[in-house]
Design an enzyme around this catalytic site. Structure first.
Site, PDB file in Angstrom:
ATOM      1  N   GLY A 180      35.566 109.528   8.412  1.00  0.00           N
ATOM      2  CA  GLY A 180      34.707 110.690   8.302  1.00  0.00           C
ATOM      3  C   GLY A 180      35.412 111.855   7.651  1.00  0.00           C
ATOM      4  O   GLY A 180      36.639 111.853   7.502  1.00  0.00           O
ATOM      5  N   PRO A 181      34.657 112.876   7.258  1.00  0.00           N
ATOM      6  CA  PRO A 181      35.243 114.062   6.631  1.00  0.00           C
ATOM      7  C   PRO A 181      36.172 114.791   7.597  1.00  0.00           C
ATOM      8  O   PRO A 181      36.120 114.573   8.818  1.00  0.00           O
ATOM      9  CB  PRO A 181      34.010 114.921   6.287  1.00  0.00           C
ATOM     10  N   GLY A 229      37.621 117.388  10.166  1.00  0.00           N
ATOM     11  CA  GLY A 229      37.041 118.290  11.153  1.00  0.00           C
ATOM     12  C   GLY A 229      35.857 117.756  11.914  1.00  0.00           C
ATOM     13  O   GLY A 229      35.245 118.487  12.700  1.00  0.00           O
ATOM     14  N   LYS A 258      37.427 113.038  14.672  1.00  0.00           N
ATOM     15  CA  LYS A 258      38.042 111.701  14.763  1.00  0.00           C
ATOM     16  C   LYS A 258      39.218 111.708  15.740  1.00  0.00           C
ATOM     17  O   LYS A 258      39.311 110.850  16.624  1.00  0.00           O
ATOM     18  CB  LYS A 258      38.504 111.257  13.373  1.00  0.00           C
ATOM     19  N   THR A 259      40.109 112.662  15.585  1.00  0.00           N
ATOM     20  CA  THR A 259      41.254 112.746  16.500  1.00  0.00           C
ATOM     21  C   THR A 259      40.796 113.097  17.911  1.00  0.00           C
ATOM     22  O   THR A 259      41.358 112.606  18.901  1.00  0.00           O
ATOM     23  CB  THR A 259      42.259 113.794  15.991  1.00  0.00           C
ATOM     24  N   GLU A 285      23.183 139.616  -8.068  1.00  0.00           N
ATOM     25  CA  GLU A 285      22.823 138.952  -6.810  1.00  0.00           C
ATOM     26  C   GLU A 285      21.315 138.949  -6.599  1.00  0.00           C
ATOM     27  O   GLU A 285      20.754 137.978  -6.070  1.00  0.00           O
ATOM     28  CB  GLU A 285      23.532 139.635  -5.637  1.00  0.00           C
ATOM     29  N   HIS A 288      19.774 136.006  -8.427  1.00  0.00           N
ATOM     30  CA  HIS A 288      19.843 134.743  -7.673  1.00  0.00           C
ATOM     31  C   HIS A 288      18.745 134.694  -6.611  1.00  0.00           C
ATOM     32  O   HIS A 288      18.004 133.705  -6.493  1.00  0.00           O
ATOM     33  CB  HIS A 288      21.201 134.617  -6.980  1.00  0.00           C
TER      34      HIS A 288
END
Length: 603
Positions: A194-195, A197, A200-201, A416, A419
């Protein structure tokens, strides 16, 4: 330290005895005097006694200025004037013979000390090197007979599918007979993919906390060293210890550091990393097997792992730990909000909808930043203002110095607004969330859009809208200030537009070239992939791709420029409000747009 005292003690005793001997033989001088000055003192009758020690004389003198004192004088070699003068003036002269033992000791004390220190340092270094050499090939894995990570499955939220898969592994370790009764075998390995963060850990820590079996943890980079054979030796030592404590878990974090694909990349060959990988493959599912040892590994680069490492029998399961959706983000926020004092009006659902694209680690960092802001502002609870500011800070960085130049500030405001106005007038683009003139990092101004749902699939019209919104800033500059005054502020927008348009042509088949994949080879040869410079695409097709990309972008730009020119009144009104407030939220922006008498939208 004990050897140091053994070597130093005789030298200290010898130095002390020599010093005592010298102190007993020679009086202590209170000052020094030159040889010429000594002769003057003798002529004046101030010298009472002279004691000679080799080439040093101690003079007992009494002068009107200094009174009685012992004075040290270094006598020149082969000088006899002072002796003749002392005889003439009847001054007592006593010549002392310096002990040969003292001379020898004084000459050898310092060399002996130096030699002793050198011998001690060499012996200590040799002992250290011997110990280091013996332990160099040993595994650096952290071992816990009963893991005490403080994390259980209940502390992990938002990845329920992964938890269910891993819960079966834990159940097998706790009650293997239940599975063996129906012929099920214990899985050899589980790969968490997985990406960064996404947890996983954290999942590995939860497995360790739940399983109640011996637990080994190590990073993939700790296997590889500059010395040949060390990595393979550490792998052997790790699995040897694991088998002695079976059933047990072995967690290898960032396994791509040691498990990269073997192949024809630059450098290729049989390097130290490949030896380590070969040993890992053998230990996981070789001739002897690894009964009772479950290997759990984590990586965010599964694409670079060796195929032999991924086959069943080594990593039987690959569990995808993906980015959380809205529902998962709400669950993650609830876990991290347990220890935070949130204002009752703060809605975690609103926070989750505002944080599309955030991983679990990002959400934890977000609430922590909001808590820090609350303390800095002297608040006892975290309000929506702190969370809103923390989101902006995590996404775009810290606030910069406000722009003081009115001309530049107005130009950025039009950019801005271009956009945001384009996004508002297009039917299939996410609504505006915030427009601000507050600089953050490299950006002088920013426009955020609200993601109502997770969009995994995008239509051609949605992609075209994204291109047009990105071009809205430059189009607004040209519509207001003219083509000659267009600035470099749209450089990043143009880069995004070009990349997206090229993907539509070469990857998604959304052009007149038809539904073809015409991507060039992007394999990274340094990851062990084959060296492929270009696919089988002719130069004529490449020229057509460039023409399609250019035509698509130019057509979108013309439409957006027309949109800005037709809605100049609306744009001016928004810019004035933005110049005054510096920040407009989505509700305020849409209210200003709705007040316009006439709106021209583009299909």
């Amino acid at each position: 330290m004990k050897n140091l005292w053994i070597w130093s003690l005789p030298l200290i005793v010898l130095a002390f005895i020599g010093w005592q001997e010298l102190a007993n033989q020679m009086p202590v001088a209170t000052s020094r005097m030159t040889y010429g000055r000594l002769l003057e003192y003798m002529q004046m009758g101030w010298v009472k006694r002279i004691d000679v020690y080799d080439r040093t004389a101690l003079i007992e003198a009494s002068s009107p200025e200094t009174g009685w004192q012992w004075i040290r004088v270094d006598l020149p070699a082969n000088s006899s004037d002072w002796l003749e003068q002392a005889k003439t003036l009847h001054i007592d002269v006593d010549v002392h013979a310096v002990s040969n033992w003292i001379n020898v000791a004084s000459n050898w004390i310092i060399p002996l000390i130096i030699i002793g220190v050198v011998i001690w340092l060499l012996s200590r270094s040799a002992s250290s090197n011997t110990t280091g050499a013996l332990n160099f090939g040993k595994s650096k894995a952290r071992f816990q007979m009963v893991a005490k990570t403080g994390i259980m499955f209940d502390d992990v939220a938002g990845i329920e599918e992964a938890k269910e898969e891993l819960a079966e592994v834990v159940a097998f370790l706790k009650n293997p007979s239940k599975f063996l009764a129906v012929g099920a075998s214990i899985p050899k390995g589980v790969l968490l993919v997985g990406p960064p963060g996404t947890g996983k850990t954290l999942l590995a820590k939860a497995i360790a906390g739940e399983a109640s079996v011996p637990f080994f943890s190590i990073s993939g980079s700790e296997f590889v060293e500059m010395f040949v054979g060390v990595g393979a030796s550490r792998v052997r030592d790790l699995f040897k210890k694991a088998k002695q404590n079976a059933p047990c878990l072995v967690f290898i974090d960032e396994i791509d550091a040691v498990g990269r694909q073997r192949g024809a990349g630059i450098g290729g060959g049989n390097d130290e990393r490949e030896q380590t990988l070969n040993q890992l493959l053998t230990e996981m599912d070789g001739f002897e097997g690894n009964t009772g040892v479950i290997v759990i590994a984590a990586t965010n680069r599964v694409d670079v792992l060796d195929a032999a490492l991924l086959r069943p029998g080594r990593f039987d399961r690959q569990i995808m730990v993906s980015m959380p959706d809205v529902k998962s983000r709400i669950a993650i926020l609830k876990v991290h909000a347990n220890q935070k004092k949130l204002h009752p009006q703060v809605s975690l659902e609103a926070v989750a909808r505002r944080t599309a694209g955030f991983a679990g680690a990002d959400l934890a960092n977000l609430l922590n930043e909001a808590a820090i802001l609350a303390v800095r502002r002297g608040l006892k609870q975290i309000t929506w203002k702190e969370i809103d500011d923390a989101i902006d800070r995590v996404i775009a960085g810290m606030e910069g110095t406000p722009i003081m130049d009115g001309k530049i500030k107005r130009l950025i405001a039009y950019h801005e607004t271009g956009h945001a106005l384009t996004a508002t007038l297009l039917p299939n683009h996410p609504p505006v969330q915030k427009v601000t003139l507050i600089p953050r990092r490299q950006a002088k101004g920013l426009t955020w859009f609200m993601q109502d749902n997770e969009r995994d699939l995008l239509s051609k019209s949605q992609l075209m809208s994204m291109i047009m919104v990105a071009l809205g800033g430059r189009a607004a500059e040209e519509a207001v200030f003219g083509n000659a005054e267009v600035t470099t502020g749209a450089s990043n927008d143009l880069q995004q537009v070009t990349n997206l348009a090229r993907q539509m042509v070469t990857r998604f088949g959304m052009s007149s070239l038809g539904p073809l994949c015409l991507e060039t080879g992007n394999e990274e040869i340094f990851l062990g992939r084959d060296m492929r410079l270009m696919p089988e695409v002719s130069e004529e097709v490449i020229a057509q791709i460039d023409a399609q990309v250019r035509g698509m972008i130019e057509a979108c730009y013309e439409k957006v420029l027309e949109l800005m020119q037709a809605n100049r009144v609306v744009m001016d009104r928004i810019v004035e409000e933005l110049m005054e407030k510096e920040t407009l939220d989505g509700k305020e922006f849409r209210q200003l747009v709705s007040q316009a008498a006439r709106l021209t939208a583009v299909n």
